[in-house]
Design a protein around this motif. Structure first.
Motif, PDB file in Angstrom:
ATOM      1  N   ASP A  48       0.670  -1.034  -0.086  1.00  0.00           N
ATOM      2  CA  ASP A  48      -0.030  -0.041   0.060  1.00  0.00           C
ATOM      3  C   ASP A  48       0.962   1.244   0.040  1.00  0.00           C
ATOM      4  N   CYS A  49       0.693   2.122  -0.973  1.00  0.00           N
ATOM      5  CA  CYS A  49       1.925   3.154  -1.098  1.00  0.00           C
ATOM      6  C   CYS A  49       1.067   4.577  -1.405  1.00  0.00           C
ATOM      7  N   THR A  50       2.077   5.402  -0.901  1.00  0.00           N
ATOM      8  CA  THR A  50       1.579   6.830  -1.255  1.00  0.00           C
ATOM      9  C   THR A  50       2.578   7.298  -2.419  1.00  0.00           C
ATOM     10  N   LEU A  51       2.136   8.011  -3.240  1.00  0.00           N
ATOM     11  CA  LEU A  51       2.776   8.573  -4.298  1.00  0.00           C
ATOM     12  C   LEU A  51       3.984   9.314  -3.919  1.00  0.00           C
ATOM     13  N   LEU A  52       5.009   9.170  -4.426  1.00  0.00           N
ATOM     14  CA  LEU A  52       6.293   9.751  -4.038  1.00  0.00           C
ATOM     15  C   LEU A  52       6.916  10.678  -5.138  1.00  0.00           C
ATOM     16  N   ASP A  53       6.975  10.046  -6.349  1.00  0.00           N
ATOM     17  CA  ASP A  53       7.426  10.514  -7.645  1.00  0.00           C
ATOM     18  C   ASP A  53       6.965  10.252  -8.810  1.00  0.00           C
ATOM     19  N   THR A  54       7.064  10.992  -9.628  1.00  0.00           N
ATOM     20  CA  THR A  54       6.979  10.231 -11.357  1.00  0.00           C
ATOM     21  C   THR A  54       7.866  10.797 -12.129  1.00  0.00           C
ATOM     22  N   HIS A  55       8.484   9.709 -13.316  1.00  0.00           N
ATOM     23  CA  HIS A  55       9.297  10.008 -14.300  1.00  0.00           C
ATOM     24  C   HIS A  55       8.678   9.911 -15.525  1.00  0.00           C
ATOM     25  N   ASP A  56       9.132  10.527 -16.629  1.00  0.00           N
ATOM     26  CA  ASP A  56       8.436  10.229 -17.775  1.00  0.00           C
ATOM     27  C   ASP A  56       9.272   8.924 -18.226  1.00  0.00           C
ATOM     28  N   GLY A  57       8.471   8.010 -18.873  1.00  0.00           N
ATOM     29  CA  GLY A  57       9.000   6.741 -19.447  1.00  0.00           C
ATOM     30  C   GLY A  57       8.496   6.468 -20.869  1.00  0.00           C
ATOM     31  N   VAL A  73       6.569   6.106  -8.574  1.00  0.00           N
ATOM     32  CA  VAL A  73       7.179   5.763  -7.577  1.00  0.00           C
ATOM     33  C   VAL A  73       6.520   5.979  -6.236  1.00  0.00           C
ATOM     34  N   GLY A  74       6.250   5.090  -5.702  1.00  0.00           N
ATOM     35  CA  GLY A  74       5.728   5.090  -4.464  1.00  0.00           C
ATOM     36  C   GLY A  74       6.370   4.709  -3.170  1.00  0.00           C
ATOM     37  N   ALA A  75       5.995   5.544  -2.070  1.00  0.00           N
ATOM     38  CA  ALA A  75       6.588   5.132  -0.603  1.00  0.00           C
ATOM     39  C   ALA A  75       5.800   4.051  -0.006  1.00  0.00           C
ATOM     40  N   VAL A  76       6.172   2.867   0.346  1.00  0.00           N
ATOM     41  CA  VAL A  76       5.151   1.929   0.976  1.00  0.00           C
ATOM     42  C   VAL A  76       4.885   2.279   2.439  1.00  0.00           C
ATOM     43  N   ALA A  77       3.730   2.531   2.656  1.00  0.00           N
ATOM     44  CA  ALA A  77       3.226   2.853   3.841  1.00  0.00           C
ATOM     45  C   ALA A  77       2.550   1.594   4.642  1.00  0.00           C
ATOM     46  N   ALA A  78       2.207   0.530   3.841  1.00  0.00           N
ATOM     47  CA  ALA A  78       1.998  -0.733   4.629  1.00  0.00           C
ATOM     48  C   ALA A  78       2.095  -1.712   3.725  1.00  0.00           C
ATOM     49  N   THR A  79       2.178  -2.875   4.395  1.00  0.00           N
ATOM     50  CA  THR A  79       2.413  -4.278   3.738  1.00  0.00           C
ATOM     51  C   THR A  79       1.557  -5.450   4.266  1.00  0.00           C
ATOM     52  N   LYS A  80       1.218  -6.287   3.396  1.00  0.00           N
ATOM     53  CA  LYS A  80       0.308  -7.169   3.830  1.00  0.00           C
ATOM     54  C   LYS A  80       0.752  -8.441   3.308  1.00  0.00           C
ATOM     55  N   ILE A  81       1.489  -9.555   4.013  1.00  0.00           N
ATOM     56  CA  ILE A  81       1.781 -10.813   3.326  1.00  0.00           C
ATOM     57  C   ILE A  81       0.936 -11.792   3.741  1.00  0.00           C
ATOM     58  N   ASN A  82       0.421 -12.327   2.778  1.00  0.00           N
ATOM     59  CA  ASN A  82      -0.638 -13.660   3.007  1.00  0.00           C
ATOM     60  C   ASN A  82       0.173 -14.792   3.015  1.00  0.00           C
ATOM     61  N   ARG A  83       0.550 -15.517   4.158  1.00  0.00           N
ATOM     62  CA  ARG A  83       1.243 -16.680   4.348  1.00  0.00           C
ATOM     63  C   ARG A  83       0.591 -17.961   3.986  1.00  0.00           C
TER      64      ARG A  83
END
Length: 166
Positions: free
Chosen positions: A118-127, A134-144
């Motif tokens: 789960d990410c917040t927008l950090l930056d964008t670059h032309d591709g 680019v997103g800063a990860v605000a939360a992770t959820k791993i389904n074991r």
């Protein structure tokens, strides 16, 4: 120097490059919106960040920029029908409400995903045809319990990850 490789040759080369299949999602005024993508990778552990490449004409492109957040849901082998649903439906029709819920940013996340970032927008670059988001990860959820392996795209078809044995 601009590449001299022909587009079909490049596409064939990339077809041999396996990629994890993800549902990249965000929220919009019209409800949840998303796309299926394999162009996702980590950027840095400090700060925890990832990138996703989104075609500029994709419906989710501007929605991610407007919302300022997105989620990357790594699909497990049981999600082939979800990939088909995303291919056949549009907008919020792609989302079955009981399967999706927000984590921290408000972007919809898939309950049974092998992994969710789960990410917040950090930056964008032309591709060129795409925007590198680019997103800063605000939360992770791993389904074991998603022990069936990750759903991959390889050779223009579905594949699955499996551990190597000696």
């Amino acid at each position: 120097m601009i590449s001299t490789v022909q587009v079909p040759d490049f596409q064939q080369a990339m077809a041999t490059f396996p990629g994890g299949i993800t549902a990249v999602t965000t929220r919009s005024a019209d409800g949840p919106i998303g796309m299926i993508a394999t162009a996702v990778c980590s950027v840095s552990a400090e700060p925890p960040s990832i990138l996703v490449c989104v075609h500029k004409s994709a419906s989710v492109h501007d929605a991610i920029l407007d919302a300022g957040c997105f989620a990357v849901n790594l699909l497990s082998t049981g999600h082939r029908e979800l990939v088909a649903r995303f291919a056949q439906q549009q907008g919020a029709e792609r989302f079955e409400p009981h399967l999706w819920a927000p984590l921290k940013t408000g972007a919809p996340t898939l309950a049974g995903a092998a992994l969710t970032l789960d990410c917040t927008l950090l930056d964008t670059h032309d591709g060129y045809s795409h925007t590198i988001i680019v997103g800063a990860v605000a939360a992770t959820k791993i389904n074991r319990s998603a022990d069936t392996g990750c759903l991959l795209w390889h050779g223009r078809t579905f594949a699955r990850s499996s551990p190597l044995t000696a």
